[in-house]
Write a protein that holds these residues in place. Structure first.
Motif, PDB file in Angstrom:
ATOM      1  N   UNK A   1      -4.815  10.298   7.470  1.00 36.13           N
ATOM      2  CA  UNK A   1      -3.631   9.837   8.013  1.00 36.13           C
ATOM      3  C   UNK A   1      -2.380  10.206   7.235  1.00 36.13           C
ATOM      4  N   UNK A   2      -1.603  11.098   8.162  1.00 39.73           N
ATOM      5  CA  UNK A   2      -0.308  11.728   7.449  1.00 39.73           C
ATOM      6  C   UNK A   2       0.726  10.655   8.118  1.00 39.73           C
ATOM      7  N   UNK A   3       1.530   9.802   7.224  1.00 39.08           N
ATOM      8  CA  UNK A   3       2.570   9.041   7.619  1.00 39.08           C
ATOM      9  C   UNK A   3       3.651   9.788   7.211  1.00 39.08           C
ATOM     10  N   UNK A   4       4.988   9.232   7.669  1.00 39.45           N
ATOM     11  CA  UNK A   4       6.237   9.996   7.719  1.00 39.45           C
ATOM     12  C   UNK A   4       6.755   9.546   6.368  1.00 39.45           C
ATOM     13  N   UNK A   5       6.599   8.697   5.776  1.00 40.06           N
ATOM     14  CA  UNK A   5       7.285   7.929   4.386  1.00 40.06           C
ATOM     15  C   UNK A   5       6.387   8.589   3.293  1.00 40.06           C
ATOM     16  N   UNK A   6       7.296   9.436   2.513  1.00 42.58           N
ATOM     17  CA  UNK A   6       6.591   9.928   1.230  1.00 42.58           C
ATOM     18  C   UNK A   6       6.241   8.999   0.327  1.00 42.58           C
ATOM     19  N   UNK A   7       5.235   9.021  -0.443  1.00 39.33           N
ATOM     20  CA  UNK A   7       4.622   8.335  -1.524  1.00 39.33           C
ATOM     21  C   UNK A   7       4.322   6.970  -1.080  1.00 39.33           C
ATOM     22  N   UNK A   8       4.257   6.473   0.032  1.00 39.61           N
ATOM     23  CA  UNK A   8       3.516   5.334   0.360  1.00 39.61           C
ATOM     24  C   UNK A   8       1.993   5.399   0.382  1.00 39.61           C
ATOM     25  N   UNK A   9       1.163   4.447   0.015  1.00 36.40           N
ATOM     26  CA  UNK A   9      -0.194   4.820  -0.422  1.00 36.40           C
ATOM     27  C   UNK A   9      -0.898   4.155   1.057  1.00 36.40           C
ATOM     28  N   UNK A  10      -1.712   5.061   1.481  1.00 34.94           N
ATOM     29  CA  UNK A  10      -2.830   4.629   2.751  1.00 34.94           C
ATOM     30  C   UNK A  10      -4.149   4.286   2.421  1.00 34.94           C
ATOM     31  N   UNK A  11      -4.542   2.905   2.532  1.00 37.74           N
ATOM     32  CA  UNK A  11      -5.815   2.600   2.036  1.00 37.74           C
ATOM     33  C   UNK A  11      -6.804   2.478   3.268  1.00 37.74           C
ATOM     34  N   UNK A  12      -8.059   2.196   3.020  1.00 38.13           N
ATOM     35  CA  UNK A  12      -9.026   1.820   3.988  1.00 38.13           C
ATOM     36  C   UNK A  12      -9.045   0.197   4.275  1.00 38.13           C
ATOM     37  N   UNK A  13      -9.227  -0.092   5.399  1.00 41.68           N
ATOM     38  CA  UNK A  13      -9.123  -1.629   5.680  1.00 41.68           C
ATOM     39  C   UNK A  13     -10.039  -2.498   4.680  1.00 41.68           C
ATOM     40  N   UNK A  14     -11.118  -1.763   4.420  1.00 43.27           N
ATOM     41  CA  UNK A  14     -12.164  -2.382   3.568  1.00 43.27           C
ATOM     42  C   UNK A  14     -11.270  -2.845   1.892  1.00 43.27           C
ATOM     43  N   UNK A  15     -10.125  -2.129   1.848  1.00 45.53           N
ATOM     44  CA  UNK A  15      -9.504  -2.520   0.549  1.00 45.53           C
ATOM     45  C   UNK A  15      -8.308  -3.662   0.579  1.00 45.53           C
ATOM     46  N   UNK A  16      -8.399  -4.079   1.872  1.00 45.25           N
ATOM     47  CA  UNK A  16      -7.191  -4.993   1.942  1.00 45.25           C
ATOM     48  C   UNK A  16      -7.072  -6.079   0.943  1.00 45.25           C
ATOM     49  N   UNK A  17      -8.005  -6.783   0.607  1.00 48.09           N
ATOM     50  CA  UNK A  17      -8.072  -7.851  -0.252  1.00 48.09           C
ATOM     51  C   UNK A  17      -7.277  -7.530  -1.748  1.00 48.09           C
ATOM     52  N   UNK A  18      -7.630  -6.357  -2.141  1.00 52.53           N
ATOM     53  CA  UNK A  18      -7.357  -5.531  -3.361  1.00 52.53           C
ATOM     54  C   UNK A  18      -5.665  -5.548  -3.483  1.00 52.53           C
ATOM     55  N   UNK A  19      -5.080  -5.212  -2.417  1.00 58.04           N
ATOM     56  CA  UNK A  19      -3.644  -4.813  -2.403  1.00 58.04           C
ATOM     57  C   UNK A  19      -2.826  -5.874  -1.796  1.00 58.04           C
ATOM     58  N   UNK A  20      -3.434  -7.044  -1.606  1.00 55.81           N
ATOM     59  CA  UNK A  20      -2.530  -8.134  -0.730  1.00 55.81           C
ATOM     60  C   UNK A  20      -1.374  -8.501  -1.601  1.00 55.81           C
ATOM     61  N   UNK A  21      -1.238  -8.339  -2.989  1.00 55.93           N
ATOM     62  CA  UNK A  21       0.194  -8.523  -3.604  1.00 55.93           C
ATOM     63  C   UNK A  21       1.144  -7.599  -3.300  1.00 55.93           C
TER      64      UNK A  21
END
Length: 326
Positions: free
Chosen positions: A39-59
């Motif tokens: 997944x190549x997003x336009x904004x540099x430096x923003x992390x891309x995670x798999x949906x399975x990792x949602x809970x880890x990154x809720x904060x």
């Protein structure tokens, strides 16, 4: 305000662009079902995670904008992610909104989050204008016209027909019906009288075009109730002339005022959009700001656009809004 995106198709990319136009908003995470590295997003430096990792990154996210789901996905996705985030979606199956609202409301209240469903332009901005007009003109009638624009659901229905390689469908308001409504005469209009449908179809080599056209025109719930025109064109023509996703429409209420109902009044709101997903994204980001503010005030559970005060949408202060927009 830290915004996360779930899903990165046309709508997700539109949300990313809308965030860029709002200095008080920051894209902090993108969640995808796919391999994040693809997944190549336009904004540099923003992390891309798999949906399975949602809970880890809720904060890392104040509000999650759910962009990846279809009308059948969102009833599962929105209540699931309301456990971890304040959320917003664009669920647009009007008949099922009450059921969706109830399911999301329970989860959002249990986890002390704020959720906003069915946000966009219809449902969304058109819904607000129907409500305002009904309150102002209680003695009247509502009319909603869509188009001219691409109906993605109807286009998908065309592409499911055997022998169709690709296709686009446009919903087009009937000008005579629009004129009658705008006259204040409160006409009774059938489905066929309000809209026509125009289809541009790329047929597979050797396909029976007469059969395809017949199947389109007789398809229940999609085309059978409308005057429908089918054009067979080349793949090159489709890409050249029909690659965009324009849309728009009109919400009109015609009603009477006066002691003897002697005065005609017409309230009209219209949209003309070069890109349906890009515009919808801008609506979602504005309402994400409202969701964030409402949650900070302790307003939890599920909301719709009817529950959001307009001031919550603006990055301006109350003083600035009153000075420049009132």
């Amino acid at each position: 305000m830290k915004i996360g995106i779930l899903g990165y198709g046309n709508l997700g990319k539109g949300v990313e662009c809308a965030i860029k136009q709002n200095p008080d908003c920051e894209l902090t995470a993108v969640f995808t079902r796919r391999d994040p590295s693809s997944v190549k997003i336009l904004t540099a430096g923003v992390p891309v995670y798999n949906v399975s990792e949602v809970e880890k990154h809720k904060d890392e996210v104040d509000v999650l904008i759910i962009c990846g789901g279809s009308a059948t996905d969102l009833p599962k996705q929105t209540p699931e992610y309301a456990k971890y985030f304040n959320v917003i979606d664009s669920f647009d199956t009007h008949a099922k909104i009450p059921e969706h609202f109830a399911n999301v409301d329970k989860v959002a209240k249990d986890f002390k989050h704020t959720a906003l469903i069915s946000c966009g332009w219809d449902p969304g901005l058109f819904s607000l204008n129907r409500l305002y007009a009904n309150c102002i003109l209680p003695n009247g009638k509502d009319y909603t016209f869509w188009g001219k624009g691409v109906s993605q659901g109807h286009s998908d229905a065309i592409r499911r027909i055997q022998g169709v390689k690709d296709g686009k469908q446009y919903t087009i308001p009937v000008q005579a019906a629009l004129d009658a409504v705008r006259s204040g005469s409160n006409p009774d209009l059938t489905t066929r009288q309000k809209h026509t449908r125009e289809c541009f179809v790329v047929a597979e080599e050797g396909a029976d075009k007469a059969r395809i056209e017949k199947e389109i025109k007789e398809m229940p719930n999609y085309f059978a109730d409308y005057d429908t025109t089918v054009h067979f064109i080349s793949e090159e023509e489709l890409k050249r002339d029909h690659s965009g996703i324009p849309h728009g429409g009109f919400v009109i209420r015609s009603g009477k005022t006066g002691w003897d109902n002697e005065y005609n009044n017409v309230i009209e709101y219209s949209l003309k959009l070069d890109s349906n997903p890009a515009f919808t994204s801008s609506v979602l980001v504005a309402y994400a700001r409202a969701v964030y503010r409402m949650n900070k005030e302790g307003q939890t559970g599920c909301k719709t656009v009817f529950d959001v005060a307009p001031a919550y949408l603006s990055p301006l202060s109350g003083d600035e809004i009153r000075a420049h927009l009132l």
